[in-house]
Design an enzyme around this catalytic site. Sequence first.
Site, mmCIF file in Angstrom:
data_model
loop_
_atom_site.group_PDB
_atom_site.id
_atom_site.type_symbol
_atom_site.label_atom_id
_atom_site.label_comp_id
_atom_site.label_asym_id
_atom_site.label_seq_id
_atom_site.Cartn_x
_atom_site.Cartn_y
_atom_site.Cartn_z
ATOM 1 N N LYS A 178 0.715 1.902 -1.777
ATOM 2 C CA LYS A 178 1.071 0.507 -1.958
ATOM 3 C C LYS A 178 0.244 -0.333 -1.013
ATOM 4 O O LYS A 178 0.273 -0.121 0.180
ATOM 5 C CB LYS A 178 2.554 0.306 -1.647
ATOM 6 C CG LYS A 178 3.452 0.866 -2.711
ATOM 7 C CD LYS A 178 4.873 0.864 -2.274
ATOM 8 C CE LYS A 178 5.201 2.182 -1.621
ATOM 9 N NZ LYS A 178 6.572 2.298 -1.178
ATOM 10 N N ASP B 278 -0.423 8.140 -0.245
ATOM 11 C CA ASP B 278 -0.720 6.708 -0.167
ATOM 12 C C ASP B 278 -1.780 6.432 0.867
ATOM 13 O O ASP B 278 -2.267 7.330 1.527
ATOM 14 C CB ASP B 278 0.530 5.840 0.004
ATOM 15 C CG ASP B 278 1.536 6.426 0.930
ATOM 16 O OD1 ASP B 278 1.159 6.681 2.086
ATOM 17 O OD2 ASP B 278 2.681 6.635 0.491
ATOM 18 N N MET C 153 3.826 -2.742 11.171
ATOM 19 C CA MET C 153 3.829 -3.731 10.080
ATOM 20 C C MET C 153 4.077 -5.146 10.627
ATOM 21 O O MET C 153 4.759 -5.940 9.993
ATOM 22 C CB MET C 153 4.913 -3.390 9.034
ATOM 23 C CG MET C 153 4.711 -2.026 8.392
ATOM 24 S SD MET C 153 5.999 -1.603 7.224
ATOM 25 C CE MET C 153 7.297 -1.035 8.314
HETATM 26 N N1 SAH Z 1 5.463 6.426 8.748
HETATM 27 C C1 SAH Z 1 4.399 5.756 9.433
HETATM 28 C C2 SAH Z 1 4.605 4.252 9.466
HETATM 29 C C3 SAH Z 1 4.632 3.599 8.116
HETATM 30 S S1 SAH Z 1 4.743 1.852 8.212
HETATM 31 C C4 SAH Z 1 4.234 6.328 10.825
HETATM 32 O O1 SAH Z 1 5.098 7.068 11.303
HETATM 33 O O2 SAH Z 1 3.188 6.070 11.436
HETATM 34 C C5 SAH Z 1 3.039 1.405 8.129
HETATM 35 C C6 SAH Z 1 2.578 0.847 9.444
HETATM 36 O O3 SAH Z 1 2.225 1.888 10.337
HETATM 37 C C7 SAH Z 1 1.341 -0.008 9.369
HETATM 38 O O4 SAH Z 1 1.619 -1.322 8.944
HETATM 39 C C8 SAH Z 1 0.898 0.014 10.813
HETATM 40 O O5 SAH Z 1 1.721 -0.833 11.603
HETATM 41 C C9 SAH Z 1 1.213 1.431 11.204
HETATM 42 N N2 SAH Z 1 0.055 2.339 11.083
HETATM 43 C C10 SAH Z 1 0.029 3.511 10.436
HETATM 44 N N3 SAH Z 1 -1.166 4.113 10.579
HETATM 45 C C11 SAH Z 1 -1.914 3.298 11.360
HETATM 46 C C12 SAH Z 1 -3.223 3.377 11.892
HETATM 47 N N4 SAH Z 1 -4.017 4.413 11.641
HETATM 48 N N5 SAH Z 1 -3.658 2.350 12.665
HETATM 49 C C13 SAH Z 1 -2.883 1.293 12.926
HETATM 50 N N6 SAH Z 1 -1.629 1.175 12.445
HETATM 51 C C14 SAH Z 1 -1.137 2.165 11.680
#
Ligand code: SAH
Length: 343
Positions: free
Chosen positions: A145, A123, A256
Amino acid sequence: MQLEIDLAGQRVVIVGAARASRRVVARYRAAGADVECVAAESIDAVDLAATRLVVLVGGGHDGIEAGETLQERCRSEGVLFSREAGAVGPGQVTLVGGGPGALGLLTLDAAAALQDADVVLYDRLAPTRDLAALAPAAELVDVGKLPGHHRVPQSGINDLLVQHALAGRHVVRLKGGDPFVFGRGSEELAACLAEGVPCRVVPGVSSAISVPAAAGIPVTHRGVSHLFTVVSGHAPLTDEEHLHLAGLGGTIVVLMGVSTLPHLVAGLGRAGMRPDMPVAVVERGYSASQRTTAGTLATIVTAAGAARCQSPAVLVIGEVVRVGLELQGGAMHLARLTESLAS
Ligand code: SAH
């Protein structure tokens, strides 16, 4: 019978379906052979000139007769011939955390799983830019998504994982960050195990820690914050939750959380958090357009609105934001921002 033949620089022709032959090809390449792959349908057209060895992979059902003809040709031209079973056994799923988007933050285990994958379901937050090179033998399927546009529903992703694996493939489910941090990885694991599909998890570098770090903000700092809490801002929190969060007295990291930021800030304010508590919004960590917007509990909603902050972003609430900005010589920036927005 097992023979040791030095194949370095020798021409080896591997005949068989691409997917079934993949590991065989990799093995002969690793032995230094000059490998040529020929599809099973083209078995009669195999050119044996200057060939040391022909390997027929699979060669079941209707391939048997053609295989015998090929073996006969090899014998008459003095070329070695062997048969191998190929890779058609039970499949497996590997849930891989891809980190926050930088290639360097992909783990060695993640890279190895991708290298071995027959199909990758990914994704948008996963490190997708280099995917074709990282997973050279795999079919790449985007099941990402976008907020509000659920392209493939979770149940559909679970079904895809199981179906591909039951067809004998190594399926890599590549996710942003860590699969078990708001990644629905545990649901996918449960779906696989319920169908008897072996499933392994490769943890990843979560954005909860790494995206603040990309902006220079430590989630803990001795004497400043000795705990951090990671919260999903996907749904608005209750007042009871605001009270608990504000009462912890440590760093709050929100994923998020861009669209629910005003609700969260108001709730933490009602729960007694100081209005001058530093807050940062770090957008698109590790991309060329990474940006940090800093303010305080009192000013961040206006600041984020003025800067048009968007998802994906990680919010950091706590004194560690000041530490991070100070480390980068940006404390003045926060002080100025606080003053200008407060006035
Ligand atoms: N499993 C992921 C999180 C999934 S929820 C983890 O451990 O990082 C998705 C959220 O992760 C996004 O809405 C944002 O808040 C954050 N996120 C993930 N990658 C990001 C990035 N490169 N920069 C900023 N926020 C990020």
